[in-house]
Design an enzyme around this catalytic site. Structure first.
Site, short mmCIF file in Angstrom:
data_model
loop_
_atom_site.label_atom_id
_atom_site.label_comp_id
_atom_site.label_asym_id
_atom_site.label_seq_id
_atom_site.Cartn_x
_atom_site.Cartn_y
_atom_site.Cartn_z
N ASP A 175 0.87 -1.17 0.00
CA ASP A 175 0.00 0.00 0.00
C ASP A 175 0.91 1.23 0.00
O ASP A 175 2.08 1.15 0.37
CB ASP A 175 -0.88 -0.02 1.25
N ASP B 85 -0.35 5.18 0.60
CA ASP B 85 -0.71 6.22 1.57
C ASP B 85 -0.84 5.64 2.98
O ASP B 85 -1.68 4.77 3.22
CB ASP B 85 -2.04 6.87 1.17
N THR C 20 -2.13 0.97 -4.83
CA THR C 20 -2.64 2.17 -4.20
C THR C 20 -3.90 2.65 -4.87
O THR C 20 -4.09 2.47 -6.07
CB THR C 20 -1.57 3.28 -4.24
N LYS D 111 -10.20 -0.62 -3.47
CA LYS D 111 -10.29 -1.13 -2.11
C LYS D 111 -11.57 -0.59 -1.46
O LYS D 111 -11.94 0.54 -1.71
CB LYS D 111 -9.07 -0.66 -1.29
N ASP E 256 -2.13 -0.29 6.22
CA ASP E 256 -2.27 0.48 7.46
C ASP E 256 -3.72 0.74 7.83
O ASP E 256 -3.99 1.42 8.81
CB ASP E 256 -1.55 1.82 7.32
#
Length: 216
Positions: free
Chosen positions: A4, A6, A104, A136, A161
């Site tokens: 990922d 960000d 991403t 996502k 995250d």
């Protein structure tokens, strides 16, 4: 290894949040930290729809996304805010010959300055939010990344995250190394947690894999 961006590779969430507040001020809307954190990890067009509804501004979701990207790209071009240990782990993975993909929901024009700050060919595959029809938390981005690496998702370890990203990766069939950042992340059968990437090397990652029959 499926990365990922960000909040995982770079800590750009504060850039997004600051730009969202600027957008609200510019167009006479209202915004909050709670609303901003609700968007962590989400597809950008879905975020644009959420912002239109909850910020109360009369812009189409696609225009909201473009204005947000303008602000965030400008900030990243001034300084890339790397997450602790991320570049070091990436370098070790590259040196060890581990295939890496960037997965991403940010668009290609935002990803470009981040990639430009890394050694050439750091990532074998890059999947961005404007390259998939469903972002996502759907599995599509991670399925595409694994396919382009010519690997099965179960052969991959994703780093995330957020709950949104972790759901995407685990529903694709990957094990997920979760390093929480701005939002808490729930436990899950295919999730392994670590406080930081600092000190983590390619040789450490095998012990993080979950047996293939678990969670099926």
């Amino acid at each position: 290894m499926l990365w990922d961006m960000d909040g995982t590779l770079v800590d750009t969430e504060p850039y997004w949040i600051a730009t969202e507040f600027e957008l609200a001020e510019r167009h006479g809307g209202t915004w909050s930290e709670e609303h901003a954190l609700n968007l962590v990890g989400f597809d950008l067009l879905d975020s644009g729809r959420y912002i239109r509804e909850h910020m109360g501004i009369d812009l189409e979701p696609a225009e909201i996304v473009e204005q947000l990207l303008d602000g965030v790209v400008a900030r990243v071009e001034e300084e890339v805010p790397w997450r602790p240990g991320a570049r070091e782990l990436l370098a070790d993975l590259n040196a060890s010959g581990v295939p890496c993909a960037l997965v991403t929901m940010s668009y290609r024009r935002f990803v470009a300055p981040v990639l430009a700050a890394l050694p050439e060919a750091t990532f074998d595959v890059v999947v961005t939010g404007d390259a998939v029809s469903r972002g996502k938390p759907h599995p599509d981005p991670y399925l595409r990344a694994a396919d382009e690496l010519r690997l099965g998702p179960g052969e991959c370890l994703a780093i995330e995250d957020s709950n949104t990203g972790a759901r995407s990766a685990e529903s694709a069939g990957a094990t997920v190394l979760v390093v929480p950042n701005h939002v808490p992340v729930l436990d899950g059968e295919r999730r392994v947690f670590r406080d930081s990437l600092i000190g983590l090397a390619a040789s450490d990652l095998g012990v993080l894999q979950i047996p293939a029959n678990r969670g099926n």
